[in-house]
Design an enzyme around this catalytic site. Structure first.
Site, PDB file in Angstrom:
ATOM      1  N   SER A   1      -5.809   5.140   5.977  1.00 12.03           N
ATOM      2  CA  SER A   1      -4.790   4.190   6.393  1.00 12.03           C
ATOM      3  C   SER A   1      -4.697   4.171   7.908  1.00 12.03           C
ATOM      4  O   SER A   1      -5.010   5.149   8.584  1.00 12.03           O
ATOM      5  CB  SER A   1      -3.442   4.605   5.803  1.00 12.03           C
ATOM      6  OG  SER A   1      -2.385   3.928   6.432  1.00 12.03           O
TER       7      SER A   1
ATOM      8  N   CYS B   1       5.007  -2.536   8.025  1.00 10.04           N
ATOM      9  CA  CYS B   1       5.454  -1.263   8.602  1.00 10.04           C
ATOM     10  C   CYS B   1       5.145  -1.184  10.096  1.00 10.04           C
ATOM     11  O   CYS B   1       4.092  -1.620  10.552  1.00 10.04           O
ATOM     12  CB  CYS B   1       4.841  -0.098   7.842  1.00 10.04           C
ATOM     13  SG  CYS B   1       5.393  -0.032   6.129  1.00 10.04           S
TER      14      CYS B   1
ATOM     15  N   ASP C   1       0.814  -1.212   0.000  1.00 13.03           N
ATOM     16  CA  ASP C   1       0.000   0.000   0.000  1.00 13.03           C
ATOM     17  C   ASP C   1       0.848   1.263   0.000  1.00 13.03           C
ATOM     18  O   ASP C   1       0.447   2.292  -0.551  1.00 13.03           O
ATOM     19  CB  ASP C   1      -0.938   0.004   1.212  1.00 13.03           C
ATOM     20  CG  ASP C   1      -2.210  -0.779   0.946  1.00 13.03           C
ATOM     21  OD1 ASP C   1      -2.157  -1.729   0.136  1.00 13.03           O
ATOM     22  OD2 ASP C   1      -3.254  -0.452   1.531  1.00 13.03           O
TER      23      ASP C   1
ATOM     24  N   GLU D   1      -6.987   4.784  -0.125  1.00 13.12           N
ATOM     25  CA  GLU D   1      -6.620   5.323   1.183  1.00 13.12           C
ATOM     26  C   GLU D   1      -6.150   6.764   1.027  1.00 13.12           C
ATOM     27  O   GLU D   1      -5.518   7.118   0.024  1.00 13.12           O
ATOM     28  CB  GLU D   1      -5.505   4.488   1.816  1.00 13.12           C
ATOM     29  CG  GLU D   1      -6.008   3.199   2.406  1.00 13.12           C
ATOM     30  CD  GLU D   1      -4.941   2.464   3.192  1.00 13.12           C
ATOM     31  OE1 GLU D   1      -5.295   1.563   3.943  1.00 13.12           O
ATOM     32  OE2 GLU D   1      -3.741   2.801   3.049  1.00 13.12           O
TER      33      GLU D   1
ATOM     34  N   CYS E   1       0.730  -8.296   4.643  1.00  7.53           N
ATOM     35  CA  CYS E   1       0.352  -6.896   4.485  1.00  7.53           C
ATOM     36  C   CYS E   1      -1.139  -6.676   4.278  1.00  7.53           C
ATOM     37  O   CYS E   1      -1.922  -7.612   4.286  1.00  7.53           O
ATOM     38  CB  CYS E   1       1.205  -6.242   3.408  1.00  7.53           C
ATOM     39  SG  CYS E   1       2.920  -6.013   3.990  1.00  7.53           S
ATOM     40  N   ASP E   2      -1.512  -5.437   4.053  1.00  5.66           N
ATOM     41  CA  ASP E   2      -2.842  -4.913   4.351  1.00  5.66           C
ATOM     42  C   ASP E   2      -4.023  -5.751   3.883  1.00  5.66           C
ATOM     43  O   ASP E   2      -4.904  -6.095   4.661  1.00  5.66           O
ATOM     44  CB  ASP E   2      -2.969  -3.506   3.777  1.00  5.66           C
ATOM     45  CG  ASP E   2      -2.090  -2.499   4.488  1.00  5.66           C
ATOM     46  OD1 ASP E   2      -1.109  -2.922   5.117  1.00  5.66           O
ATOM     47  OD2 ASP E   2      -2.371  -1.302   4.412  1.00  5.66           O
ATOM     48  N   LYS E   3      -4.121  -6.061   2.581  1.00  8.60           N
ATOM     49  CA  LYS E   3      -5.298  -6.774   2.082  1.00  8.60           C
ATOM     50  C   LYS E   3      -5.060  -8.264   2.017  1.00  8.60           C
ATOM     51  O   LYS E   3      -5.987  -9.056   1.858  1.00  8.60           O
ATOM     52  CB  LYS E   3      -5.690  -6.249   0.680  1.00  8.60           C
ATOM     53  CG  LYS E   3      -5.777  -4.734   0.605  1.00  8.60           C
ATOM     54  CD  LYS E   3      -6.626  -4.126   1.716  1.00  8.60           C
ATOM     55  CE  LYS E   3      -6.547  -2.618   1.764  1.00  8.60           C
ATOM     56  NZ  LYS E   3      -5.231  -2.077   2.118  1.00  8.60           N
TER      57      LYS E   3
END
Length: 557
Positions: A468, A191, A78, A442, A119-121
């Site tokens: 985010s 992160c 992202d 985002e 990570c995010d998704k």
């Protein structure tokens, strides 16, 4: 075993010939086939170490008597996708990941799975697949990045975005920004703040789908390799006991996840992902319940960007289980629920003490008596919108100011950096929702620009896009209904007074119902921004209600 259909009997002789082509032995085919879903790639820092995690999982599966077989899952970074057309593709990959994993697991008749996301998704996508497939499954993530250090202070990716805003404001030099570039992301891993990836990896533990430390053990620690081996062993135990994801991801488990979400101060994106995962598990989770849970759940952690502690600090303080144990002192969790450990929640967290009350506040000394996320409603967002309350400064909890209206992210950023936004304003960014974006980008760049310009404690931002987990300040996103389907956010005009009251869970534009109806009568739907390719197909299928962005396509039983 489920895999017998491709490994046993005369009817599977053609399949066995293909397994022979893979170099597999009769001994391997006599054991359970365990799919290892690897999210390894060379473009996402949170995934560059996953090959080593996967090797450790394979060893654990083999030691426990299974045959591990690796297949891939995609993942988008992202941070790299932020601020350009690439961000339109981030959220949509969640459903691609779920769908493709379902296809692979069912086509090849795996007996069990170990999911290796980060990570995010990628995390929610694989949780959705696990719930949909409902075969024994254990999760082990790639782990969080260590915090960077600039001038002796810990820093993370959100500091980098804000540094760009500070440079635009003339308060940082190019050399100072370059120092941030070289130091804020010092290792592999997701992160280092409580952003979406780490939020979802922690909530995977809470749901009962990951082992202790899944969300917090740093990516570079050898302890994570040991965790991965144990995950491989544990999935074989799950298979033997026939414990499946839907036995674990129950309605009460999602209530626990929302509760710990409030205590940790997770990313507002959890309010999109938890309902989508629950939907696949046969649980309808309406985010309206978030305020009820928040009202009784204290916020115990202020991890970056809300504060100055990081995932490595949470790990050293006792991790997610220590937070859960604090909450359990007031009976805020369901503790009789099954987990992938083979034990109940209560058994898992027993004896997990809080080792650092500065990182995890004791239950009787919280940052606030209410949770880290709030769901707001009003004539701007009759369904809902979401704010990370734990990252809002006290003076912005109640805010009133004129609307500065923009129909895309780029125009808003240009106005912010151009000095056109002043203290007291409410920036409105619309037509960035699941359909209108399409893809629900985002808004980290606009919020970072606001902070970098020194306006973080005086300017609010609302959008039908997403925020985010790295965003802070009065950033209110996921406004539903979105502008593209005629939501009231589409009717706001430049200079309208916006009233935000986070403690009261309200957000309104100071315009009469009659005037809003008059504006609605004049409103015209916009032409789609994208007419070809996957984004166009996504926009035609997605629904964007207060349960999150969910594709309305048939689901597997």
């Amino acid at each position: 075993m489920k895999s017998d259909v491709v490994t046993k009997g005369m009817q599977s002789a053609p399949q066995r010939s293909l397994f022979n082509a893979l170099g597999m032995t009769k001994e391997e085919l006599s054991r359970p086939l365990v799919g290892i879903v690897s999210s390894y790639n060379e473009i996402v820092p949170g995934h560059m170490n996953i090959d080593k995690i996967v090797d450790a999982v394979k060893m654990g599966v083999a030691m426990a008597g299974g045959t591990p077989i690796v297949f891939p899952a995609i993942a988008v970074c992202d941070g790299i996708a932020m601020g350009h057309i690439g961000m339109k593709y981030s959220l949509v990959t969640r459903d691609l990941i779920a769908d493709s994993t379902e296809c692979m697991a069912t086509a090849h008749q795996f007996d069990a799975l170990v999911m290796v996301p980060n990570c995010d998704k990628n995390v929610p996508g694989l949780l959705m697949a696990a719930a949909r497939l409902n075969i024994p499954t254990v999760f082990v993530s790639g782990g969080p990045m260590l915090a960077g250090r600039v001038s002796g202070e810990k820093r993370s990716l959100s500091s980098m975005f804000e540094a760009v805003g500070s440079y635009a404001a003339g308060t940082m030099t190019e050399d100072q920004v370059d120092e941030f570039v070289n130091k804020v992301c010092p290792t592999c891993g997701s992160c280092s703040g409580m952003y979406t990836a780490n939020s979802m990896n922690c909530l995977t533990e809470v749901l009962g789908m990951g082992l202790q430390g899944n969300g917090t053990i740093p990516a570079v620690y050898s302890e994570r390799l040991r965790l991965a081996k144990h995950a491989g062993m544990k999935v074989m135990e799950m298979l033997e006991k026939n414990i499946r994801p839907r036995d674990i991801m129950t309605e009460k488990a999602f209530m626990n996840a929302l509760t710990v979400d409030m205590a940790l101060g997770c990313s507002t994106n959890s309010m999109l992902h938890l309902p989508a995962i629950a939907h696949e598990a046969g649980v309808e989770l309406n985010v309206d319940i978030a305020n009820e849970i928040s009202a009784r759940t204290p916020n115990l952690c202020h991890l970056a960007p809300a504060g100055y502690t990081y995932m490595e600090d949470l790990n050293e303080a006792g991790g997610v289980y220590a937070v859960m144990n604090e909450l359990n002192k007031k009976g805020l969790l369901y503790t009789d629920l099954m987990t992938v450990t083979g034990k109940t929640v209560g058994e898992n967290i027993a004896g997990c003490v809080n080792k650092n009350p500065e990182v995890i506040r004791p239950i009787d000394n919280p940052y606030s008596t209410t949770g880290g996320i709030a769901v707001l409603k009003g004539n701007i967002a009759p369904d809902s919108c979401v704010v990370k309350r734990s990252a809002v400064v006290p003076e912005m909890m109640i805010h009133e100011g004129p609307a500065r209206v923009f129909d895309c992210e780029e125009d808003a950023i240009a106005a912010i950096k151009g000095g056109q936004i002043v203290a007291g304003d409410v920036v409105v960014i619309r037509y960035e929702g699941p359909k209108g974006g399409p893809g629900m980008r985002e808004m980290l760049n606009p919020t970072s620009a606001i902070a970098g310009m020194g306006l973080g404690a005086s300017v609010a931002l609302i959008t039908d896009g997403r925020f985010s987990g790295a965003s802070r300040g009065a950033s209110i996103g996921h406004v539903s209904p979105e502008a593209a389907v005629g939501g009231p956010i589409a009717l706001i005009e430049e200079g309208d007074i916006i009233k935000i009251d986070i403690p009261a869970n309200t957000i309104n534009v100071d315009v009469s119902d009659e005037e809003l109806e008059a504006r609605r009568a004049k409103w015209q739907p916009r032409e789609p921004k994208v007419t070809t390719g996957y984004l166009a197909r996504y926009a035609s299928m997605v629904t964007s209600g207060n349960r999150g962005a969910i594709l309305e396509i048939p689901k597997a039983n």
